[in-house]
Write a protein that holds these residues in place. Structure first.
Motif, PDB file in Angstrom:
ATOM      1  N   SER A   1       0.718  -1.039  -0.075  1.00  0.00           N
ATOM      2  CA  SER A   1      -0.154  -0.074   0.100  1.00  0.00           C
ATOM      3  C   SER A   1       0.880   1.190   0.090  1.00  0.00           C
ATOM      4  N   THR A   2       1.983   1.005   0.540  1.00  0.00           N
ATOM      5  CA  THR A   2       2.745   2.406   0.778  1.00  0.00           C
ATOM      6  C   THR A   2       3.340   2.523  -0.676  1.00  0.00           C
ATOM      7  N   GLU A   3       3.493   1.428  -1.158  1.00  0.00           N
ATOM      8  CA  GLU A   3       3.983   1.897  -2.809  1.00  0.00           C
ATOM      9  C   GLU A   3       3.060   2.716  -3.518  1.00  0.00           C
ATOM     10  N   SER A   4       1.831   2.128  -3.241  1.00  0.00           N
ATOM     11  CA  SER A   4       1.002   2.969  -4.004  1.00  0.00           C
ATOM     12  C   SER A   4       0.744   4.362  -3.759  1.00  0.00           C
ATOM     13  N   LEU A   5       0.981   4.514  -2.537  1.00  0.00           N
ATOM     14  CA  LEU A   5       0.636   5.686  -1.872  1.00  0.00           C
ATOM     15  C   LEU A   5       1.719   6.634  -2.008  1.00  0.00           C
ATOM     16  N   VAL A   6       2.755   6.014  -1.871  1.00  0.00           N
ATOM     17  CA  VAL A   6       4.128   6.736  -2.474  1.00  0.00           C
ATOM     18  C   VAL A   6       4.185   7.050  -3.708  1.00  0.00           C
TER      19      VAL A   6
ATOM     20  N   TYR B   1       0.372  26.551   2.957  1.00  0.00           N
ATOM     21  CA  TYR B   1       1.027  25.407   2.193  1.00  0.00           C
ATOM     22  C   TYR B   1      -0.043  24.445   2.031  1.00  0.00           C
ATOM     23  N   ILE B   2       0.305  24.308   0.604  1.00  0.00           N
ATOM     24  CA  ILE B   2      -0.727  23.433  -0.062  1.00  0.00           C
ATOM     25  C   ILE B   2      -0.097  21.992  -0.365  1.00  0.00           C
ATOM     26  N   CYS B   3      -0.684  21.039   0.325  1.00  0.00           N
ATOM     27  CA  CYS B   3      -0.083  19.658   0.058  1.00  0.00           C
ATOM     28  C   CYS B   3      -0.547  19.370  -1.414  1.00  0.00           C
ATOM     29  N   MET B   4       0.652  18.901  -1.989  1.00  0.00           N
ATOM     30  CA  MET B   4       0.377  18.620  -3.644  1.00  0.00           C
ATOM     31  C   MET B   4      -0.318  17.333  -3.945  1.00  0.00           C
ATOM     32  N   VAL B   5      -0.522  16.584  -3.037  1.00  0.00           N
ATOM     33  CA  VAL B   5      -1.386  15.431  -3.442  1.00  0.00           C
ATOM     34  C   VAL B   5      -2.620  15.566  -3.023  1.00  0.00           C
ATOM     35  N   CYS B   6      -3.014  15.939  -1.693  1.00  0.00           N
ATOM     36  CA  CYS B   6      -4.696  16.077  -1.515  1.00  0.00           C
ATOM     37  C   CYS B   6      -4.960  17.583  -1.526  1.00  0.00           C
ATOM     38  N   LYS B   7      -4.165  18.494  -1.826  1.00  0.00           N
ATOM     39  CA  LYS B   7      -4.396  20.047  -1.772  1.00  0.00           C
ATOM     40  C   LYS B   7      -4.957  20.600  -0.353  1.00  0.00           C
ATOM     41  N   ARG B   8      -4.589  19.926   0.555  1.00  0.00           N
ATOM     42  CA  ARG B   8      -5.145  20.383   1.804  1.00  0.00           C
ATOM     43  C   ARG B   8      -4.143  21.789   1.979  1.00  0.00           C
TER      44      ARG B   8
ATOM     45  N   PHE C   1       2.057  15.208   5.262  1.00  0.00           N
ATOM     46  CA  PHE C   1       2.328  14.655   3.999  1.00  0.00           C
ATOM     47  C   PHE C   1       2.907  12.969   4.305  1.00  0.00           C
ATOM     48  N   ASN C   2       3.209  12.637   5.305  1.00  0.00           N
ATOM     49  CA  ASN C   2       3.430  11.390   5.596  1.00  0.00           C
ATOM     50  C   ASN C   2       2.249  10.305   5.378  1.00  0.00           C
ATOM     51  N   VAL C   3       1.402  10.979   5.250  1.00  0.00           N
ATOM     52  CA  VAL C   3       0.119  10.126   5.026  1.00  0.00           C
ATOM     53  C   VAL C   3       0.165   9.796   3.566  1.00  0.00           C
ATOM     54  N   HIS C   4       0.646  10.273   2.917  1.00  0.00           N
ATOM     55  CA  HIS C   4       0.833  10.050   1.409  1.00  0.00           C
ATOM     56  C   HIS C   4       1.911   9.294   1.051  1.00  0.00           C
ATOM     57  N   SER C   5       2.960   9.893   1.726  1.00  0.00           N
ATOM     58  CA  SER C   5       4.335   9.178   1.305  1.00  0.00           C
ATOM     59  C   SER C   5       4.613   8.086   1.914  1.00  0.00           C
ATOM     60  N   TRP C   6       4.277   7.952   3.131  1.00  0.00           N
ATOM     61  CA  TRP C   6       4.355   6.873   4.162  1.00  0.00           C
ATOM     62  C   TRP C   6       5.907   6.823   4.104  1.00  0.00           C
ATOM     63  N   GLU C   7       6.562   7.862   4.120  1.00  0.00           N
ATOM     64  CA  GLU C   7       8.197   7.909   4.151  1.00  0.00           C
ATOM     65  C   GLU C   7       8.383   7.212   5.554  1.00  0.00           C
ATOM     66  N   LYS C   8       7.861   7.559   6.523  1.00  0.00           N
ATOM     67  CA  LYS C   8       7.985   6.904   7.823  1.00  0.00           C
ATOM     68  C   LYS C   8       6.611   6.143   8.113  1.00  0.00           C
ATOM     69  N   LYS C   9       7.000   5.249   8.912  1.00  0.00           N
ATOM     70  CA  LYS C   9       5.769   4.351   9.333  1.00  0.00           C
ATOM     71  C   LYS C   9       5.909   4.197  10.915  1.00  0.00           C
ATOM     72  N   TYR C  10       4.750   4.393  11.572  1.00  0.00           N
ATOM     73  CA  TYR C  10       4.840   4.322  12.978  1.00  0.00           C
ATOM     74  C   TYR C  10       4.082   2.971  13.399  1.00  0.00           C
TER      75      TYR C  10
ATOM     76  N   LYS D   1      -0.616  -3.033  13.610  1.00  0.00           N
ATOM     77  CA  LYS D   1      -0.878  -1.853  13.019  1.00  0.00           C
ATOM     78  C   LYS D   1       0.426  -0.877  12.813  1.00  0.00           C
ATOM     79  N   VAL D   2      -0.015  -0.138  11.618  1.00  0.00           N
ATOM     80  CA  VAL D   2       1.304   0.648  11.277  1.00  0.00           C
ATOM     81  C   VAL D   2       0.417   2.030  11.240  1.00  0.00           C
ATOM     82  N   PHE D   3       0.899   3.216  11.533  1.00  0.00           N
ATOM     83  CA  PHE D   3       0.365   4.461  11.385  1.00  0.00           C
ATOM     84  C   PHE D   3       1.242   5.488  10.601  1.00  0.00           C
ATOM     85  N   PRO D   4       0.371   6.342   9.928  1.00  0.00           N
ATOM     86  CA  PRO D   4       1.471   7.229   9.353  1.00  0.00           C
ATOM     87  C   PRO D   4       1.827   8.382  10.210  1.00  0.00           C
ATOM     88  N   LEU D   5       1.126   8.497  11.233  1.00  0.00           N
ATOM     89  CA  LEU D   5       1.667   9.745  12.202  1.00  0.00           C
ATOM     90  C   LEU D   5       2.003   8.895  13.471  1.00  0.00           C
TER      91      LEU D   5
END
Length: 554
Positions: free
Chosen positions: A140-145, A376-383, A395-404, A411-415
DNA sequence: CTAGGTCCTGCCAACAAAT
DNA sequence: ATTTGTTGGCAGGACCTAG
């Protein structure tokens, strides 16, 4: 979160929550049609940029030397006010993870599920992601990333207030947030109507996403053009990917349309294309082009054209009356300039590339300047975010650069905060204690609710009505996250689960119970309360671990 | 309607890295 | 030693769902 995670796992069949959620976020006006990208994650949003009714001194100044962030913009200063946080009409189709990704998630393929509308794509993403087990996470991460535009330089868009006001006002009546919601709509479009815009729409191209991602692009592309998608949703149910969620907050989103069908390579917009008119996206609107110091200044006639701009380029936009001047650094040129030493040359050439890379790493947003305030506008979701740190976190929600990862389950969380809250549910620890009655609660919300309902007092008032006890069950601030790049999972054992609380950042994290500094004894600072969970330090494991006994009353 | 829950985001303190 | 950047917790609002 916990519940959410849990729900995600079991929610499959019932897409209703998700749907509902999505629907709830949809503006009152329901679009008649919405395009569905099959399987393709789509984030669609609409923009309504109306360049009418206000006069601006339109000045596009961009210094050639500037770095991507340097934009000088002159606009009328209007008291900010209407930034609404409202929902936007933006519609987002959630990235529907490809089969490999989160496909198993409930909503994704449900025919009945409505498209995600709403600005909550990110949220949905998040939640979806949250539901993933570590194993799943990767895919999933990949897709998100893929959606992550890391190579892009931030775009800066400067809008005049009047514009914002008009668009904002249209989109929402009450705003609670400062950050503006901007809907860009073709001038003639009415928010409520047709879905037919699609053809006219320009597609915004996100270069960023398109260009370098080797992964599938989630594309940000919205199926429909911007305007159509968000404002007009179709009754038909797209295969929305989303699912998820409850409790989603409506957000304002600034949307940029994206080309629905464009392929990554196609999405790139080159100046040459623009000039020549070869690029379909620009062909109709280009009125003029200028070349100045590595920049191309293009005057576009319509908002749509703006939408068609590649976000992969640095875009400095001045919006004038029906006219949009956009300065687009020549592709590649801008990048080169970034590396230029005019600011702080780090070193020689070799470094310039490094430096560039570093910049690129953070190219995850647009900057929207309104009345001197930067959003600051998120490029992915425009928030939009008032704080860059908030955007980074988001942004980590999109990139999943870090996983928690949760230390107690898979379970893994983006934040980090989501993870922490989730873990607290595992431990059952109640840190919030009502000072009036002594009862303890698991989080602030419950505590505040208790204080309001039981004691009829305002927890946010001047007097402290509750106490926040130190976290006993979890050690805070361990920076215990996992990056995508790392094959190993710090803090997590082979089974993917770490039970040990103490972790360090230096590679020993999660593997030892001996933190760099000995944690203070909880017994020294924590006095068990009648209703509180009882902790007992586990002697065999070292001082950082506790045996946690969850009271039955919990 | 209310309680309980999640999500979100500004703010800020604690750290870490860079200068 | 100071500055700058990053991380993550907290507060509190918004929204959702279930009862």
């Amino acid at each position: 979160m916990p519940s959410k995670v849990k729900d995600g796992a079991s929610e499959t069949s019932t897409s209703s929550p998700a749907q509902k959620d999505a629907e709830t976020q949809v503006p009152a006006i329901r679009p008649e049609s919405q395009e569905v990208m099959d399987g393709m994650p789509v984030i669609t949003q609409s923009f309504s940029l109306r360049g009418i009714e206000y006069e601006t001194t339109k000045i596009t100044v961009s210094d050639s030397d500037d770095e991507d962030d340097d934009v000088i913009f002159c606009s009328e200063i209007v008291p900010p006010k209407e930034c609404t946080k409202e929902t936007n009409t933006a519609t987002q189709n959630q990235p529907c993870p490809s089969p490999a990704g989160v496909s198993d998630q409930k909503s994704c393929g449900s025919g009945s599920s409505p498209h995600l509308t709403s600005t909550t794509a990110a949220q949905k993403l998040t939640s979806s992601a949250t539901q993933l087990s570590p194993n799943q996470t990767q895919s999933s991460t990949e897709s998100l990333v893929s959606a992550t535009p890391q190579h892009l330089t931030p775009n800066i868009i400067v809008l005049n207030k009047p514009l914002l006001n008009s668009s904002l006002g249209a989109s929402s009546s009450h705003q609670t947030h400062v950050t503006p919601t901007i809907n860009l709509v073709e001038e003639n479009q009415q928010p409520s109507n047709n879905g037919s815009l699609t053809e006219a729409e320009t597609t915004a191209v996100d270069d960023e996403e398109a260009v370098e991602d080797d992964v599938d692009i989630i594309s940000s592309s919205s199926p429909a053009s911007v305007s159509s998608s968000s404002l007009v949703q179709q009754p038909s149910v797209p295969k929305a990917a989303s699912t998820e969620g409850s409790g989603v907050q409506k957000k304002q989103v600034v949307t940029f349309s994206q080309e629905p069908f464009a392929k990554p390579g196609e999405l790139k917009i080159k100046i040459s294309d623009v000039l020549s008119g070869n690029n379909k996206e620009f062909s109709s609107g280009v009125a003029s082009a200028h070349v100045a110091e590595g920049q191309k200044i293009i005057t576009l006639d319509t908002a749509t054209e703006i939408e068609g701009l590649s976000t992969g380029c640095k875009v400095y936009a001045n919006i004038g009356e029906d006219t949009y001047d956009i300065v687009i650094p020549v592709k590649g040129d801008s990048e080169e300039r970034e590396a230029k030493p005019d600011e702080t040359p780090r070193t020689s050439d070799g470094d310039s590339s490094d430096r560039k890379r570093m910049k690129v790493k953070h190219d995850d947003h647009y900057e929207l300047i309104v009345d001197g305030r930067v959003y600051y506008i998120c490029m992915v979701c425009k928030r939009s975010y008032a704080c860059l740190t908030s955007l980074r976190r988001h942004f980590n929600v999109h990139s999943w650069e870090k996983k928690y990862p949760c230390r107690y389950c898979d379970k893994v969380f983006p934040l980090a905060e989501y993870r922490t809250k989730h873990e607290i549910h595992h431990t059952g620890e109640r840190r919030y204690q009502c000072l009036t009655c002594g009862k303890s609660f698991i989080n602030y919300q419950i505590t505040a609710s208790h204080i309001r309902s039981v004691h009829s007092q305002d927890p946010s008032g001047d007097t402290k009505l509750y106490r926040l006890n130190p976290c006993r069950s979890l050690q805070i601030r361990q920076y215990a996250y996992i990056t995508d790049r790392s094959s190993s999972i710090p803090g997590i054992n082979e089974g993917g689960i770490v039970y040990r609380v103490g972790t360090g950042k230096d590679g020993t994290e999660g593997t030892t119970s001996d933190p760099p500094t000995k944690p203070i004894s909880w017994d020294d600072i924590f006095v068990p309360q009648g209703n509180e969970a009882i902790f007992k330090q586990n002697p065999s494991e070292g001082s950082t671990e506790f045996e946690f006994v969850i009271p039955e009353s919990y």
